[in-house]
Design a protein around this motif. Structure first.
Motif, PDB file in Angstrom:
ATOM      1  N   SER A  98       1.022  -1.197   0.134  1.00 32.88           N
ATOM      2  CA  SER A  98       0.020  -0.035  -0.015  1.00 32.88           C
ATOM      3  C   SER A  98       0.827   1.108  -0.015  1.00 32.88           C
ATOM      4  CB  SER A  98      -1.154  -0.119   1.203  1.00 32.88           C
ATOM      5  OG  SER A  98      -1.810   0.982   1.442  1.00 32.88           O
ATOM      6  N   PRO A  99       1.463   1.344  -1.223  1.00 33.33           N
ATOM      7  CA  PRO A  99       2.546   2.390  -1.233  1.00 33.33           C
ATOM      8  C   PRO A  99       2.171   3.982  -0.945  1.00 33.33           C
ATOM      9  CG  PRO A  99       2.252   1.564  -3.381  1.00 33.33           C
ATOM     10  CD  PRO A  99       1.386   0.762  -2.327  1.00 33.33           C
ATOM     11  N   HIS A 100       1.056   4.099  -1.324  1.00 34.00           N
ATOM     12  CA  HIS A 100       0.344   5.556  -1.098  1.00 34.00           C
ATOM     13  C   HIS A 100      -0.892   5.501  -0.149  1.00 34.00           C
ATOM     14  CE1 HIS A 100       2.792   6.320  -4.345  1.00 34.00           C
ATOM     15  NE2 HIS A 100       2.378   5.841  -5.326  1.00 34.00           N
ATOM     16  N   GLY A 101      -0.770   4.626   0.716  1.00 36.36           N
ATOM     17  CA  GLY A 101      -1.752   4.585   2.002  1.00 36.36           C
ATOM     18  C   GLY A 101      -1.584   5.399   3.139  1.00 36.36           C
ATOM     19  N   PHE A 102      -2.311   5.131   4.024  1.00 36.17           N
ATOM     20  CA  PHE A 102      -2.256   6.005   5.218  1.00 36.17           C
ATOM     21  C   PHE A 102      -1.053   6.325   5.822  1.00 36.17           C
ATOM     22  CE2 PHE A 102      -3.614   6.501   9.749  1.00 36.17           C
ATOM     23  CZ  PHE A 102      -4.346   7.790   9.502  1.00 36.17           C
ATOM     24  N   ALA A 103      -0.163   5.369   5.802  1.00 34.60           N
ATOM     25  CA  ALA A 103       1.280   5.697   6.443  1.00 34.60           C
ATOM     26  C   ALA A 103       1.822   6.738   5.800  1.00 34.60           C
ATOM     27  CB  ALA A 103       2.178   4.204   6.460  1.00 34.60           C
ATOM     28  N   SER A 155       2.229  14.444  -3.453  1.00 38.39           N
ATOM     29  CA  SER A 155       1.052  14.702  -3.026  1.00 38.39           C
ATOM     30  C   SER A 155       0.100  14.391  -4.419  1.00 38.39           C
ATOM     31  CB  SER A 155       0.928  16.401  -3.208  1.00 38.39           C
ATOM     32  OG  SER A 155       1.593  16.986  -2.004  1.00 38.39           O
ATOM     33  N   PHE A 156       0.482  14.226  -5.636  1.00 31.23           N
ATOM     34  CA  PHE A 156      -0.052  13.994  -6.864  1.00 31.23           C
ATOM     35  C   PHE A 156      -0.335  12.469  -6.743  1.00 31.23           C
ATOM     36  CE2 PHE A 156      -0.244  12.574 -11.064  1.00 31.23           C
ATOM     37  CZ  PHE A 156      -1.051  13.125 -11.701  1.00 31.23           C
ATOM     38  N   ASN A 157       0.534  11.535  -6.458  1.00 30.98           N
ATOM     39  CA  ASN A 157       0.139  10.459  -6.163  1.00 30.98           C
ATOM     40  C   ASN A 157      -0.710  10.149  -5.149  1.00 30.98           C
ATOM     41  OD1 ASN A 157       2.095   9.361  -8.205  1.00 30.98           O
ATOM     42  ND2 ASN A 157       3.727   9.033  -7.054  1.00 30.98           N
ATOM     43  N   LEU A 158      -0.594  10.626  -3.920  1.00 36.06           N
ATOM     44  CA  LEU A 158      -1.809  10.369  -2.760  1.00 36.06           C
ATOM     45  C   LEU A 158      -2.892  10.939  -3.340  1.00 36.06           C
ATOM     46  CD1 LEU A 158       0.520  11.836   0.146  1.00 36.06           C
ATOM     47  CD2 LEU A 158      -0.502   9.426   0.092  1.00 36.06           C
ATOM     48  N   TRP A 159      -3.059  11.953  -3.884  1.00 36.56           N
ATOM     49  CA  TRP A 159      -4.456  12.609  -4.495  1.00 36.56           C
ATOM     50  C   TRP A 159      -5.123  11.517  -5.467  1.00 36.56           C
ATOM     51  CZ3 TRP A 159      -5.922  13.784  -9.624  1.00 36.56           C
ATOM     52  CH2 TRP A 159      -7.341  14.261  -9.659  1.00 36.56           C
ATOM     53  N   GLN A 160      -4.307  11.097  -6.420  1.00 36.95           N
ATOM     54  CA  GLN A 160      -4.958   9.771  -7.377  1.00 36.95           C
ATOM     55  C   GLN A 160      -5.194   8.693  -6.744  1.00 36.95           C
ATOM     56  OE1 GLN A 160      -1.949   9.151 -10.890  1.00 36.95           O
ATOM     57  NE2 GLN A 160      -3.790  10.503 -11.791  1.00 36.95           N
ATOM     58  N   SER A 161      -4.366   8.229  -5.620  1.00 40.98           N
ATOM     59  CA  SER A 161      -4.752   7.077  -5.018  1.00 40.98           C
ATOM     60  C   SER A 161      -6.048   7.339  -4.115  1.00 40.98           C
ATOM     61  CB  SER A 161      -3.502   6.458  -4.141  1.00 40.98           C
ATOM     62  OG  SER A 161      -2.500   6.454  -4.928  1.00 40.98           O
ATOM     63  N   ILE A 162      -6.215   8.291  -3.643  1.00 41.51           N
ATOM     64  CA  ILE A 162      -7.433   8.504  -2.922  1.00 41.51           C
ATOM     65  C   ILE A 162      -8.654   8.427  -3.721  1.00 41.51           C
ATOM     66  CG2 ILE A 162      -8.538  10.312  -1.428  1.00 41.51           C
ATOM     67  CD1 ILE A 162      -6.003  11.247  -0.429  1.00 41.51           C
ATOM     68  N   LEU A 163      -8.331   9.265  -5.136  1.00 45.46           N
ATOM     69  CA  LEU A 163      -9.473   9.254  -5.952  1.00 45.46           C
ATOM     70  C   LEU A 163      -9.940   7.753  -6.254  1.00 45.46           C
ATOM     71  CD1 LEU A 163     -10.721  11.776  -7.458  1.00 45.46           C
ATOM     72  CD2 LEU A 163      -8.980  10.896  -9.458  1.00 45.46           C
ATOM     73  N   ARG A 164      -9.006   6.869  -6.599  1.00 54.81           N
ATOM     74  CA  ARG A 164      -9.348   5.366  -7.015  1.00 54.81           C
ATOM     75  C   ARG A 164      -9.056   4.226  -6.215  1.00 54.81           C
ATOM     76  NH1 ARG A 164     -11.816   4.331 -11.978  1.00 54.81           N
ATOM     77  NH2 ARG A 164     -11.738   2.290 -11.286  1.00 54.81           N
ATOM     78  N   GLY A 165      -8.048   4.539  -5.131  1.00 53.77           N
ATOM     79  CA  GLY A 165      -7.647   3.541  -4.551  1.00 53.77           C
ATOM     80  C   GLY A 165      -6.492   2.925  -4.814  1.00 53.77           C
ATOM     81  N   SER A 166      -6.066   3.004  -6.081  1.00 54.36           N
ATOM     82  CA  SER A 166      -4.894   2.588  -6.841  1.00 54.36           C
ATOM     83  C   SER A 166      -3.699   2.992  -5.800  1.00 54.36           C
ATOM     84  CB  SER A 166      -4.736   2.834  -8.055  1.00 54.36           C
ATOM     85  OG  SER A 166      -5.803   3.167  -8.836  1.00 54.36           O
ATOM     86  N   GLY A 167      -2.735   1.935  -5.552  1.00 53.01           N
ATOM     87  CA  GLY A 167      -1.655   2.442  -4.762  1.00 53.01           C
ATOM     88  C   GLY A 167      -2.029   2.220  -3.472  1.00 53.01           C
ATOM     89  N   VAL A 168      -3.189   2.271  -2.898  1.00 57.09           N
ATOM     90  CA  VAL A 168      -3.759   1.825  -1.514  1.00 57.09           C
ATOM     91  C   VAL A 168      -4.246   0.710  -1.280  1.00 57.09           C
ATOM     92  CG1 VAL A 168      -5.189   2.740   0.307  1.00 57.09           C
ATOM     93  CG2 VAL A 168      -4.236   4.453  -1.478  1.00 57.09           C
ATOM     94  N   VAL A 169      -5.213   0.337  -1.978  1.00 57.75           N
ATOM     95  CA  VAL A 169      -5.848  -1.007  -1.905  1.00 57.75           C
ATOM     96  C   VAL A 169      -4.917  -2.080  -2.862  1.00 57.75           C
ATOM     97  CG1 VAL A 169      -7.868  -0.575  -0.908  1.00 57.75           C
ATOM     98  CG2 VAL A 169      -7.766  -0.735  -3.437  1.00 57.75           C
TER      99      VAL A 169
END
Ligand code: SF4
Ligand code: SF4
Length: 329
Positions: free
Chosen positions: A216-221, A248-262
């Motif tokens: 989860s490279p762009h997850g909560f941590a 910030s860009f990667n985190l925003w994109q990941s929050i948008l779709r979950g990619s890089g988080v889930v």
């Protein structure tokens, strides 16, 4: 009485319906067996989720797209996005199955792979949080495969290259049994350890908290790290740079779709030689493991030596039921 409105359902009918909804693998575990056999580090039982509808735990699996598996970089964003789409499809198939079961008179509930126990969170973003039930262990009970050296689920069809969900439902149908042979080739293979970018794979175990930084490279941590860095920066220009950074860009994109988080690293799944798909679709691209090192090879040799002396680690014993019968160990 709910039972007055129920149609009799067989396991074969439920499995055929799940496949019709698009899943590749389906097995049915007896909820009572899961109650009696809680895996290490997973204290919750099906009855902790619902006291009514946990008689059967139907495990659904969807394979990853092979084109992204063939990409060697662990942090390739096409992999994150493709896997997120696979997860979306699997979740939709699970929901379709729940509504169909409901139409037949059986209330059901989905156990997704992304839902962790919120009550276990202790204000430490680096702490590993487990899902409410271990879907990997439940899949073994449902006869879909066995656990590997790093405790990933291996299946005969796709090796570890599958995503899982569960649907719990008290339908009185036949259940599946665990496989009678272990699928993992053990440290003699060790490709999951050799490839791991975080070097977190151990001897029938893994450092799950360290793995989470990759899974989860762009997850909560990462989000909390990044926000702390922004708050701590005293120079206003540098602070603005951090706000506008690629992070910030990667985190925003990941929050948008979950990619890089889930979704995230799955190199250990990509390179595992177990599965009918490996020789057919993957081996030519994945045979060579660039992340391997002499140190990793030395650790694997030590594991092989320990096993040949019947010196198995405690983690093996704790998970033996789900690793499968390895007769000579
Ligand atoms: S997901 Fe990545 S970091 Fe975690 S064990 Fe597998 S290869 Fe290693
Ligand atoms: S890569 Fe090899 S050691 Fe690792 S899980 Fe697969 S078969 Fe087992």
């Amino acid at each position: 009485m709910v039972s007055a409105f129920q149609s009799p359902l067989t396991a074969a009918v439920i499995k055929a319906k799940a496949r019709e909804f698009g899943v590749d693998l389906v097995g049915i575990a007896d909820g009572a067996v899961l109650e009696e056999n809680t895996p290490p580090d997973f204290p919750k039982k099906p009855s902790d989720i619902t006291e009514h509808d946990a008689g059967r735990v139907i495990i659904l699996g969807k394979r990853y797209a092979s084109g992204t598996t063939r990409i060697k970089r662990w942090d390739e964003r096409h992999k994150y996005y493709n896997d997120e789409l696979t997860l979306t499809m699997l979740e939709e198939a699970s929901l379709n199955l729940v509504y169909w079961l409901e139409d037949e008179g059986y209330p059901g509930i989905i156990i997704p792979p992304t839902h962790v126990d919120p009550w276990a969170y202790q204000n430490d973003p680096d702490e590993h949080l487990t899902t409410l039930l271990s879907l990997n262990h439940a899949a073994v009970e449902a006869g879909l495969g066995t656990l590997g050296l790093n405790l990933q689920l291996l299946t005969p069809e796709f090796g570890p290259r599958v995503m899982l969900t569960a649907v719990m439902c008290s339908v009185d149908c036949e259940t599946d049994s665990p496989m009678t042979e272990a699928l993992c080739k053990g440290p003699e293979c060790g490709r999951c350890l050799s490839t791991c970018p975080g070097d977190v794979v151990g001897h029938w175990t893994r450092d799950w908290a360290a793995c989470d930084r990759y899974r989860s490279p762009h997850g909560f941590a990462q989000l909390t790290d990044h926000l702390e860095n922004i708050f701590d920066e005293s120079d206003s220009d540098k602070k603005l740079d951090l706000v506008r950074s690629e992070e910030s860009f990667n985190l925003w994109q990941s929050i948008l779709r979950g990619s890089g988080v889930v979704t995230g690293c799955r190199r250990c799944q990509d390179v595992c030689p177990v599965g009918e798909d490996y020789a057919r679709l993957l081996e030519d691209a994945l045979h060579v493991i660039p992340e391997d090192t002499p140190d990793k090879q030395a650790r694997l040799t030590a594991m092989v030596d320990a096993e040949s002396n019947q010196n198995m680690p405690a983690e093996f014993s704790a998970n033996r039921r789900w690793i499968g019968p390895v007769d000579d160990k």
